[in-house]
Design a protein around this motif. Structure first.
Motif, PDB file in Angstrom:
ATOM      1  N   SER A 158       3.246   7.770   2.970  1.00 36.80           N
ATOM      2  CA  SER A 158       3.289   6.529   2.196  1.00 36.80           C
ATOM      3  C   SER A 158       4.697   5.970   2.125  1.00 36.80           C
ATOM      4  CB  SER A 158       2.749   6.767   0.789  1.00 36.80           C
ATOM      5  OG  SER A 158       1.400   7.116   0.845  1.00 36.80           O
ATOM      6  N   ALA A 202       1.167   4.045  -3.192  1.00 35.79           N
ATOM      7  CA  ALA A 202       0.808   5.444  -2.954  1.00 35.79           C
ATOM      8  C   ALA A 202       2.021   6.355  -3.092  1.00 35.79           C
ATOM      9  CB  ALA A 202       0.179   5.601  -1.571  1.00 35.79           C
ATOM     10  N   ARG A 214       0.842  -1.212   0.000  1.00 35.31           N
ATOM     11  CA  ARG A 214       0.000   0.000   0.000  1.00 35.31           C
ATOM     12  C   ARG A 214       0.869   1.249   0.000  1.00 35.31           C
ATOM     13  NH1 ARG A 214      -2.794   3.871  -0.840  1.00 35.31           N
ATOM     14  NH2 ARG A 214      -4.303   4.727   0.596  1.00 35.31           N
ATOM     15  N   GLY A 215       1.905   1.246   0.829  1.00 35.73           N
ATOM     16  CA  GLY A 215       2.799   2.396   0.892  1.00 35.73           C
ATOM     17  C   GLY A 215       3.572   2.609  -0.400  1.00 35.73           C
TER      18      GLY A 215
END
Length: 133
Positions: free
Chosen positions: A93, A82, A78-79
């Motif tokens: 992020s 983003a 996810r980081g």
């Protein structure tokens, strides 16, 4: 008595060696800090594995390692997505990506140590020290 220590060292060294050989970068860690996050995460996972090993909880250690590994994977992916889509401007992020990889290595070291402890426990004696007196 020494099985938790040896298992924890094996788990931490296995994680560090695989990252040093380039597996972390292949799986999506940033090339600049892939070894650094392994050197932070693997000892933490080894410490947790040692504590749970002394408590004779290798099943719980394996389950915790797998859960921590999955949480770390979600955080890191996810980081990374983003951070890349913000053209490296979203600092949160970037931190999520970084700490996600530390979490991945904590879980990996814990799971590997638990597997090694369980495998060596089947062939050996219990790791608890003998009773006093």
């Amino acid at each position: 008595m020494y099985r938790p220590i040896i298992s924890a060292l094996f788990g931490a060294l296995a994680v560090i060696l695989t990252v040093w050989l380039g597996l972390g970068e292949l799986l999506g860690a940033h090339p600049f800090w892939d070894v650094q996050v392994a050197l932070v995460g693997a000892p933490i996972g080894a410490l947790i594995a040692m504590l749970l090993g002394w408590l004779e909880r290798s099943g719980a250690a394996l389950l915790a390692g797998a859960a921590i590994l999955i949480v770390g994977l979600v955080m890191a992916m996810r980081g990374k997505m983003a951070f890349a889509s913000s053209y490296a401007e979203d600092l949160f992020s970037g931190a999520l990506w970084y700490y996600g990889w530390i979490t991945i290595f904590i879980g990996a070291a814990l799971a590997i140590a638990a597997l090694f402890s369980r495998a060596s426990g089947l062939a050996g004696r219990p790791s608890a020290p003998p009773p006093l007196g």
